[in-house]
Design an enzyme around this catalytic site. Sequence first.
Site, PDB file in Angstrom:
ATOM      1  N   SER A  21      49.821 116.998  95.655  1.00  0.00           N
ATOM      2  CA  SER A  21      50.112 118.374  96.081  1.00  0.00           C
ATOM      3  C   SER A  21      51.469 118.447  96.767  1.00  0.00           C
ATOM      4  O   SER A  21      52.257 119.370  96.524  1.00  0.00           O
ATOM      5  CB  SER A  21      49.033 118.856  97.068  1.00  0.00           C
ATOM      6  OG  SER A  21      47.800 118.961  96.418  1.00  0.00           O
ATOM      7  N   GLY A  92      47.415 122.097  86.608  1.00  0.00           N
ATOM      8  CA  GLY A  92      47.056 123.424  87.127  1.00  0.00           C
ATOM      9  C   GLY A  92      47.971 123.841  88.268  1.00  0.00           C
ATOM     10  O   GLY A  92      48.348 125.022  88.384  1.00  0.00           O
ATOM     11  N   SER A 165      41.320 128.729  97.343  1.00  0.00           N
ATOM     12  CA  SER A 165      42.161 127.981  96.409  1.00  0.00           C
ATOM     13  C   SER A 165      43.598 127.944  96.906  1.00  0.00           C
ATOM     14  O   SER A 165      44.227 128.988  97.095  1.00  0.00           O
ATOM     15  CB  SER A 165      42.105 128.635  95.023  1.00  0.00           C
ATOM     16  OG  SER A 165      43.249 128.245  94.269  1.00  0.00           O
ATOM     17  N   ASP A 313      38.361 117.689  95.287  1.00  0.00           N
ATOM     18  CA  ASP A 313      38.771 116.723  94.259  1.00  0.00           C
ATOM     19  C   ASP A 313      38.008 115.401  94.378  1.00  0.00           C
ATOM     20  O   ASP A 313      38.091 114.553  93.477  1.00  0.00           O
ATOM     21  CB  ASP A 313      40.283 116.458  94.346  1.00  0.00           C
ATOM     22  CG  ASP A 313      41.106 117.683  93.948  1.00  0.00           C
ATOM     23  OD1 ASP A 313      40.566 118.570  93.251  1.00  0.00           O
ATOM     24  OD2 ASP A 313      42.284 117.758  94.337  1.00  0.00           O
ATOM     25  N   ARG A 344      33.518 119.587  86.029  1.00  0.00           N
ATOM     26  CA  ARG A 344      33.168 118.317  86.686  1.00  0.00           C
ATOM     27  C   ARG A 344      31.703 118.210  87.087  1.00  0.00           C
ATOM     28  O   ARG A 344      31.250 117.111  87.418  1.00  0.00           O
ATOM     29  CB  ARG A 344      34.095 118.061  87.881  1.00  0.00           C
ATOM     30  CG  ARG A 344      35.489 117.643  87.422  1.00  0.00           C
ATOM     31  CD  ARG A 344      36.386 117.247  88.571  1.00  0.00           C
ATOM     32  NE  ARG A 344      37.686 116.811  88.061  1.00  0.00           N
ATOM     33  CZ  ARG A 344      38.820 116.836  88.753  1.00  0.00           C
ATOM     34  NH1 ARG A 344      38.820 117.283  89.997  1.00  0.00           N
ATOM     35  NH2 ARG A 344      39.939 116.412  88.214  1.00  0.00           N
ATOM     36  N   ARG A 386      40.303 112.159  87.288  1.00  0.00           N
ATOM     37  CA  ARG A 386      39.372 111.807  88.371  1.00  0.00           C
ATOM     38  C   ARG A 386      38.008 111.358  87.840  1.00  0.00           C
ATOM     39  O   ARG A 386      37.311 110.593  88.488  1.00  0.00           O
ATOM     40  CB  ARG A 386      39.233 112.959  89.355  1.00  0.00           C
ATOM     41  CG  ARG A 386      40.571 113.326  90.008  1.00  0.00           C
ATOM     42  CD  ARG A 386      40.397 114.080  91.306  1.00  0.00           C
ATOM     43  NE  ARG A 386      41.594 114.836  91.643  1.00  0.00           N
ATOM     44  CZ  ARG A 386      42.703 114.314  92.181  1.00  0.00           C
ATOM     45  NH1 ARG A 386      42.752 113.035  92.470  1.00  0.00           N
ATOM     46  NH2 ARG A 386      43.744 115.080  92.447  1.00  0.00           N
TER      47      ARG A 386
HETATM   48  C1  S3P Z   1      45.784 121.801  94.537  1.00  0.00           C
HETATM   49  C2  S3P Z   1      44.757 122.650  94.876  1.00  0.00           C
HETATM   50  C3  S3P Z   1      43.366 122.435  94.449  1.00  0.00           C
HETATM   51  C4  S3P Z   1      43.128 121.010  93.952  1.00  0.00           C
HETATM   52  C5  S3P Z   1      44.217 120.540  93.041  1.00  0.00           C
HETATM   53  C6  S3P Z   1      45.564 120.581  93.726  1.00  0.00           C
HETATM   54  C7  S3P Z   1      47.141 122.130  95.013  1.00  0.00           C
HETATM   55  O1  S3P Z   1      43.069 123.347  93.415  1.00  0.00           O
HETATM   56  O2  S3P Z   1      41.888 120.927  93.287  1.00  0.00           O
HETATM   57  O3  S3P Z   1      43.976 119.194  92.628  1.00  0.00           O
HETATM   58  O4  S3P Z   1      48.028 121.250  94.984  1.00  0.00           O
HETATM   59  O5  S3P Z   1      47.358 123.254  95.461  1.00  0.00           O
HETATM   60  P1  S3P Z   1      42.583 124.867  93.684  1.00  0.00           P
HETATM   61  O6  S3P Z   1      43.685 125.617  94.303  1.00  0.00           O
HETATM   62  O7  S3P Z   1      42.238 125.389  92.318  1.00  0.00           O
HETATM   63  O8  S3P Z   1      41.395 124.762  94.565  1.00  0.00           O
END
Ligand code: S3P
Length: 426
Positions: A21, A92, A165, A313, A344, A386
Amino acid sequence: MLRVQKANRIEGKVKVPGDKSISHRAVMFGALAEGTTTIEGFLPGADCLSTISCFRRMGIEIVQEEDRVTVHGKGWYGLQEPSQHLDVGNSGTTIRLLSGIMATQPFHVVMEGDESIAKRPMRRVVGPLRQMGAKIDGRKDGEFTPLAIRGGELKGIHYQSPVASAQVKSAILLAGLQAKGVTSVTEPHLSRDHTERMLQAFGVSVVRDGLTVSVEGGQQLKGRDIRVPGDISSAAFLIAAVMMVPGSSLLIENVGLNPTRTGIIDVVRAMGGSVELVNERVVNEEPVADLSVTYAELNGVEIGGEMIPRLIDEVPVIAVMATQAKGKTVIRDAQELKVKETDRIATVVSELSKLGAKVTPTDDGMIIEGPTPLTGSRIDSRGDHRIGMAMAIAGLAAAGETWIENDEAIAVSFPNFAQILAEICR
Ligand code: S3P
């Protein structure tokens, strides 16, 4: 395929790669800032490399050598309209945070990624960005990729997010930085706050009031040097490895301990395992320590509510530990698992069952009964990093050999996982 054998003991001293992140954000904010940003401890995993390649396509010079990166930022409006689609790969975080940034840019861009990205929900960011005035289109009215964005002038909104999120929160705040007036986001529970912390490090003013965070439009970022701590979500697999093999202990150095991420430590302790923090310090607004982890017999645990975003995660590997814990482990309020790199809940249940675990899916999580003896088998990562790593950790306690198919997915977040595992297995 990755082969894992039942381990006699886990032991040693290791470092995990940089936080995913934080690495994404360091590249993005560096690209949008005025002046140079250097990054040390960058995660050279596939996801963060996707972020680098997207910004290169928009004319930003980025030099990357393993975990060292230099980003030559040209200011928020220094990006150029890309001549090709931006490919976010499996990431994502890249597509959702970029959506917020692209909404502010005076040009047109199309973003797409791999098969998994094509199934993940995008309206959670597209909806609020449209409310701010962005023109965004995509399959199923913007729910799915490819996303086509024509950015421009935005107005600040207050957004009450239905999900906790960090990707949604970050996309809106980033758009808000160039919107008219104030933009704020309220979440049901606190999600990871790396965006808020790092924006401040880049000279932006961010205001937090409980579960609401706001920014004022018209702020610029200034380039700076960033040191990225080790990823607690990668360390989680090694903590679990210790708990799977009696008599084990491990020192994991330089792990980021942002309180929005440390649910795994709370859960392992609640199950009876020992994780001690050594040499605690603060690096670039983020708490960091070494983790001294010692095996203990585990008990089942119940997890839900505000704890879930703090370990979202880590649920696959918590399920793996739960197979060796005494009694029932119940995970609830974790519907978000269904929209990760794979569903998951479904993938943990199907793959862990192949090893002989007793796992039952529920609407919002799963129930695991232990302790259960595991038997080596052939597992499929289903292209989810993961899931691949969690099943490899399960393999450490499984009789015989466990084979992980599609193990190349692991490079998304932990490129040297197999090598580190080999180093600490006795
Ligand atoms: C992340 C936020 C999380 C996490 C992802 C990384 C980020 O997702 O699951 O691995 O870096 O902002 P969500 O925002 O969908 O919860």
